[in-house]
Design an enzyme around this catalytic site. Structure first.
Site, PDB file in Angstrom:
ATOM      1  N   HIS A   9       2.912   8.913   1.261  1.00 15.13           N
ATOM      2  CA  HIS A   9       2.488   7.729   0.506  1.00 15.13           C
ATOM      3  C   HIS A   9       2.930   6.461   1.243  1.00 15.13           C
ATOM      4  O   HIS A   9       4.128   6.234   1.426  1.00 15.13           O
ATOM      5  CB  HIS A   9       3.125   7.786  -0.886  1.00 15.13           C
ATOM      6  CG  HIS A   9       2.652   6.735  -1.829  1.00 15.13           C
ATOM      7  ND1 HIS A   9       3.499   6.089  -2.691  1.00 15.13           N
ATOM      8  CD2 HIS A   9       1.428   6.214  -2.045  1.00 15.13           C
ATOM      9  CE1 HIS A   9       2.808   5.224  -3.418  1.00 15.13           C
ATOM     10  NE2 HIS A   9       1.538   5.279  -3.033  1.00 15.13           N
ATOM     11  N   HIS A  51      -0.477  -3.262   1.422  1.00 15.83           N
ATOM     12  CA  HIS A  51      -0.725  -2.903   0.029  1.00 15.83           C
ATOM     13  C   HIS A  51      -1.070  -4.110  -0.855  1.00 15.83           C
ATOM     14  O   HIS A  51      -2.069  -4.115  -1.563  1.00 15.83           O
ATOM     15  CB  HIS A  51       0.503  -2.185  -0.551  1.00 15.83           C
ATOM     16  CG  HIS A  51       0.314  -1.702  -1.943  1.00 15.83           C
ATOM     17  ND1 HIS A  51       0.539  -2.501  -3.043  1.00 15.83           N
ATOM     18  CD2 HIS A  51      -0.112  -0.516  -2.434  1.00 15.83           C
ATOM     19  CE1 HIS A  51       0.273  -1.827  -4.145  1.00 15.83           C
ATOM     20  NE2 HIS A  51      -0.120  -0.611  -3.803  1.00 15.83           N
TER      21      HIS A  51
HETATM   22  O1  G3P Z   1      -2.629   7.403  -3.470  1.00 19.17           O
HETATM   23  C1  G3P Z   1      -2.698   6.667  -4.624  1.00 19.17           C
HETATM   24  C2  G3P Z   1      -1.677   5.615  -4.721  1.00 19.17           C
HETATM   25  O2  G3P Z   1      -1.376   5.122  -3.448  1.00 19.17           O
HETATM   26  C3  G3P Z   1      -2.120   4.517  -5.616  1.00 19.17           C
HETATM   27  O3  G3P Z   1      -1.166   3.606  -5.956  1.00 19.17           O
HETATM   28  O4  G3P Z   1      -0.166   1.371  -5.859  1.00 19.17           O
HETATM   29  O5  G3P Z   1       0.684   3.104  -4.370  1.00 19.17           O
HETATM   30  O6  G3P Z   1      -1.513   2.090  -3.940  1.00 19.17           O
HETATM   31  P1  G3P Z   1      -0.515   2.497  -4.986  1.00 19.17           P
HETATM   32 CA    CA Z   2      -2.154   3.375  -2.117  1.00 19.08          CA
END
Ligand code: G3P
Ligand code: CA
Length: 226
Positions: A9, A51
Protein backbone atom coordinates in the site's frame (compact mmCIF):
# COMPACT_ATOMS: atom_id res chain seq x y z
CA UNK A 1 -3.73 -23.12 -5.44
CA UNK A 2 -5.41 -19.71 -5.90
CA UNK A 3 -3.15 -16.72 -6.56
CA UNK A 4 -3.12 -14.40 -3.57
CA UNK A 5 -2.03 -10.79 -3.84
CA UNK A 6 0.06 -9.13 -1.17
CA UNK A 7 -0.30 -5.52 -2.17
CA UNK A 8 2.21 -2.95 -1.00
CA UNK A 9 0.00 0.00 0.00
CA UNK A 10 1.68 3.19 -1.29
CA UNK A 11 4.73 0.89 -1.49
CA UNK A 12 5.76 -0.14 2.00
CA UNK A 13 4.73 3.07 3.69
CA UNK A 14 5.16 1.72 7.22
CA UNK A 15 8.92 1.78 6.57
CA UNK A 16 9.53 4.42 3.92
CA UNK A 17 7.98 7.70 2.71
CA UNK A 18 4.72 6.74 0.99
CA UNK A 19 4.48 6.70 -2.81
CA UNK A 20 8.23 7.16 -3.37
CA UNK A 21 10.54 4.89 -5.37
CA UNK A 22 12.26 4.08 -2.09
CA UNK A 23 8.94 2.84 -0.68
CA UNK A 24 8.21 0.77 -3.83
CA UNK A 25 11.68 -0.81 -3.70
CA UNK A 26 11.12 -1.75 -0.06
CA UNK A 27 7.77 -3.39 -0.94
CA UNK A 28 9.50 -5.42 -3.69
CA UNK A 29 12.21 -6.43 -1.23
CA UNK A 30 9.51 -7.63 1.17
CA UNK A 31 8.15 -9.76 -1.71
CA UNK A 32 4.89 -7.94 -2.32
CA UNK A 33 3.61 -9.32 -5.65
CA UNK A 34 1.55 -6.22 -6.33
CA UNK A 35 2.45 -2.57 -5.63
CA UNK A 36 -0.19 0.12 -5.17
CA UNK A 37 0.31 3.82 -5.88
CA UNK A 38 -1.89 6.94 -6.23
CA UNK A 39 -1.77 9.24 -9.23
CA UNK A 40 -2.60 12.88 -9.94
CA UNK A 41 -1.80 15.46 -12.61
CA UNK A 42 0.64 18.35 -12.49
CA UNK A 43 -0.13 21.81 -13.88
CA UNK A 44 1.52 20.74 -17.17
CA UNK A 45 -0.54 17.50 -17.33
CA UNK A 46 2.16 15.04 -16.28
CA UNK A 47 1.01 12.00 -14.30
CA UNK A 48 2.77 11.87 -10.95
CA UNK A 49 2.57 9.60 -7.93
CA UNK A 50 1.17 11.34 -4.86
CA UNK A 51 -1.83 10.64 -2.64
CA UNK A 52 -3.15 14.01 -1.47
CA UNK A 53 -4.49 16.94 -3.42
CA UNK A 54 -1.95 19.13 -1.62
CA UNK A 55 1.78 18.79 -0.99
CA UNK A 56 1.61 19.62 2.71
CA UNK A 57 1.29 16.23 4.46
CA UNK A 58 3.85 14.16 2.53
CA UNK A 59 6.45 16.68 1.30
CA UNK A 60 8.31 19.82 2.36
CA UNK A 61 6.23 21.80 -0.14
CA UNK A 62 2.91 23.48 0.36
CA UNK A 63 -0.17 24.14 -1.79
CA UNK A 64 -2.17 22.32 -4.43
CA UNK A 65 -0.28 19.76 -6.54
CA UNK A 66 -2.15 20.95 -9.65
CA UNK A 67 -0.64 24.43 -9.29
CA UNK A 68 2.91 23.19 -9.95
CA UNK A 69 4.69 21.95 -13.08
CA UNK A 70 6.66 18.71 -12.98
CA UNK A 71 9.91 20.68 -13.07
CA UNK A 72 8.86 22.67 -10.01
CA UNK A 73 7.69 19.55 -8.16
CA UNK A 74 10.99 17.79 -8.81
CA UNK A 75 12.67 20.32 -6.45
CA UNK A 76 10.50 19.15 -3.55
CA UNK A 77 11.48 16.55 -0.95
CA UNK A 78 8.90 13.77 -0.53
CA UNK A 79 10.75 12.36 2.52
CA UNK A 80 14.32 11.05 3.04
CA UNK A 81 15.36 13.23 0.06
CA UNK A 82 13.13 11.26 -2.32
CA UNK A 83 11.52 13.02 -5.28
CA UNK A 84 7.82 12.75 -6.13
CA UNK A 85 7.93 9.99 -8.79
CA UNK A 86 6.33 10.20 -12.22
CA UNK A 87 4.00 7.36 -13.20
CA UNK A 88 6.60 6.41 -15.82
CA UNK A 89 9.28 6.14 -13.11
CA UNK A 90 7.02 3.84 -11.08
CA UNK A 91 6.33 1.68 -14.16
CA UNK A 92 10.03 1.46 -15.05
CA UNK A 93 10.79 0.17 -11.56
CA UNK A 94 7.95 -2.31 -11.18
CA UNK A 95 6.79 -3.57 -14.56
CA UNK A 96 8.82 -6.80 -14.65
CA UNK A 97 8.64 -7.48 -10.94
CA UNK A 98 5.06 -7.13 -9.69
CA UNK A 99 1.52 -6.27 -10.72
CA UNK A 100 0.96 -2.52 -10.77
CA UNK A 101 -2.17 -1.27 -8.96
CA UNK A 102 -2.58 2.36 -9.92
CA UNK A 103 -5.26 4.35 -8.09
CA UNK A 104 -6.66 7.32 -10.00
CA UNK A 105 -7.42 10.15 -7.61
CA UNK A 106 -10.01 12.81 -8.42
CA UNK A 107 -8.35 14.99 -11.01
CA UNK A 108 -9.54 16.39 -14.34
CA UNK A 109 -8.10 14.43 -17.33
CA UNK A 110 -6.44 11.81 -15.12
CA UNK A 111 -8.05 8.92 -17.06
CA UNK A 112 -6.92 10.21 -20.44
CA UNK A 113 -3.35 10.97 -19.36
CA UNK A 114 -2.93 7.70 -17.43
CA UNK A 115 -4.18 5.64 -20.37
CA UNK A 116 -1.73 7.37 -22.70
CA UNK A 117 1.10 6.10 -20.51
CA UNK A 118 -0.35 2.57 -20.15
CA UNK A 119 -0.80 2.37 -23.93
CA UNK A 120 2.70 3.65 -24.63
CA UNK A 121 4.18 1.03 -22.28
CA UNK A 122 1.85 -1.79 -23.46
CA UNK A 123 1.48 -3.13 -19.92
CA UNK A 124 -2.18 -4.19 -20.16
CA UNK A 125 -1.68 -7.56 -18.49
CA UNK A 126 0.46 -6.15 -15.67
CA UNK A 127 -1.73 -3.34 -14.49
CA UNK A 128 -4.97 -2.86 -12.55
CA UNK A 129 -6.46 0.61 -12.49
CA UNK A 130 -8.30 1.38 -9.27
CA UNK A 131 -10.68 4.18 -8.38
CA UNK A 132 -13.44 5.22 -6.01
CA UNK A 133 -15.09 6.95 -8.99
CA UNK A 134 -17.56 4.99 -11.10
CA UNK A 135 -17.29 7.48 -13.98
CA UNK A 136 -13.49 7.00 -14.20
CA UNK A 137 -13.78 3.22 -14.27
CA UNK A 138 -16.50 3.34 -16.93
CA UNK A 139 -14.39 5.65 -19.05
CA UNK A 140 -11.35 3.36 -18.80
CA UNK A 141 -13.36 0.35 -20.05
CA UNK A 142 -14.86 2.42 -22.83
CA UNK A 143 -11.45 3.60 -24.02
CA UNK A 144 -9.65 0.30 -23.54
CA UNK A 145 -11.64 -2.79 -22.45
CA UNK A 146 -8.39 -4.79 -22.17
CA UNK A 147 -7.37 -2.94 -19.01
CA UNK A 148 -8.39 -4.54 -15.72
CA UNK A 149 -10.08 -2.28 -13.19
CA UNK A 150 -11.01 -2.35 -9.52
CA UNK A 151 -13.82 -0.46 -7.82
CA UNK A 152 -12.81 0.94 -4.44
CA UNK A 153 -15.36 1.51 -1.73
CA UNK A 154 -15.77 2.11 2.00
CA UNK A 155 -19.18 0.47 2.15
CA UNK A 156 -20.82 -2.80 1.26
CA UNK A 157 -24.11 -1.34 0.20
CA UNK A 158 -24.44 -1.32 -3.61
CA UNK A 159 -20.72 -2.23 -3.93
CA UNK A 160 -21.31 -5.26 -6.19
CA UNK A 161 -23.92 -3.46 -8.26
CA UNK A 162 -21.59 -0.50 -8.81
CA UNK A 163 -18.58 -2.70 -9.63
CA UNK A 164 -20.66 -4.60 -12.23
CA UNK A 165 -21.92 -1.32 -13.69
CA UNK A 166 -18.25 -0.29 -14.16
CA UNK A 167 -17.42 -3.72 -15.65
CA UNK A 168 -14.67 -3.93 -13.02
CA UNK A 169 -12.88 -7.21 -12.37
CA UNK A 170 -12.42 -6.57 -8.69
CA UNK A 171 -13.60 -4.74 -5.61
CA UNK A 172 -11.25 -3.20 -3.06
CA UNK A 173 -12.95 -2.69 0.26
CA UNK A 174 -11.95 -1.29 3.64
CA UNK A 175 -10.93 -4.25 5.80
CA UNK A 176 -13.39 -3.61 8.65
CA UNK A 177 -16.37 -4.19 6.34
CA UNK A 178 -15.26 -7.55 4.98
CA UNK A 179 -17.46 -10.56 5.66
CA UNK A 180 -17.52 -14.08 4.27
CA UNK A 181 -20.97 -13.46 2.87
CA UNK A 182 -19.75 -10.40 0.96
CA UNK A 183 -16.73 -12.24 -0.44
CA UNK A 184 -18.89 -15.19 -1.53
CA UNK A 185 -21.30 -12.81 -3.21
CA UNK A 186 -18.46 -11.09 -5.07
CA UNK A 187 -17.12 -14.44 -6.26
CA UNK A 188 -20.60 -15.48 -7.44
CA UNK A 189 -20.59 -12.27 -9.46
CA UNK A 190 -17.19 -13.06 -10.90
CA UNK A 191 -15.49 -10.30 -8.93
CA UNK A 192 -12.25 -10.72 -7.01
CA UNK A 193 -12.00 -9.01 -3.62
CA UNK A 194 -9.15 -7.35 -1.86
CA UNK A 195 -9.14 -5.56 1.48
CA UNK A 196 -7.18 -2.44 2.25
CA UNK A 197 -6.12 -0.92 5.54
CA UNK A 198 -5.83 2.75 6.50
CA UNK A 199 -2.41 4.33 6.20
CA UNK A 200 -1.98 4.37 9.98
CA UNK A 201 -3.34 0.85 10.55
CA UNK A 202 -1.09 -2.14 10.92
CA UNK A 203 -3.26 -5.08 12.02
CA UNK A 204 -1.60 -8.02 13.70
CA UNK A 205 -0.91 -11.39 12.12
CA UNK A 206 -3.81 -13.23 13.78
CA UNK A 207 -6.34 -10.70 12.58
CA UNK A 208 -4.91 -10.81 9.06
CA UNK A 209 -4.97 -14.61 8.97
CA UNK A 210 -8.63 -14.64 9.95
CA UNK A 211 -9.44 -12.04 7.32
CA UNK A 212 -7.58 -13.86 4.56
CA UNK A 213 -9.18 -17.16 5.49
CA UNK A 214 -12.59 -15.69 4.75
CA UNK A 215 -11.62 -16.17 1.11
CA UNK A 216 -10.03 -12.85 0.11
CA UNK A 217 -8.01 -12.64 -3.11
CA UNK A 218 -5.61 -10.00 -1.83
CA UNK A 219 -4.80 -7.51 0.88
CA UNK A 220 -3.19 -4.07 0.69
CA UNK A 221 -0.86 -3.51 3.65
CA UNK A 222 1.50 -0.78 4.77
CA UNK A 223 3.80 -3.60 5.91
CA UNK A 224 3.37 -5.98 2.97
CA UNK A 225 4.74 -9.12 4.59
CA UNK A 226 2.93 -12.19 5.81
O1 G3P B 1 -6.00 0.41 -2.43
C1 G3P B 1 -7.02 1.17 -1.92
C2 G3P B 1 -6.57 2.22 -1.00
O2 G3P B 1 -5.31 2.69 -1.38
C3 G3P B 1 -7.55 3.34 -0.94
O3 G3P B 1 -7.35 4.26 0.04
O4 G3P B 1 -6.72 6.49 0.84
O5 G3P B 1 -5.04 4.72 0.84
O6 G3P B 1 -5.75 5.73 -1.28
P1 G3P B 1 -6.16 5.34 0.11
CA1 CA C 1 -4.52 4.41 -2.74
Amino acid sequence: MRKFFIIGHRGACYYEPENTLRSFKKALQLKANCIECDVRLTKDNKVIVIHDKTLDRTTNGTGLVENFTLKELKRIDAGKKEKIPTLQGYINLIKNKAIMCIELKKCKNIVKETLKIINKNKIYDKVILLSFYVSYLRKIKKLNPKIKTGFLTFRLILAIKRAKFCKAELIGIYHKFISKEFIDNCHKNNLKVFAYVGVKENPNENYLKKLINLGLDGIALNRPTL
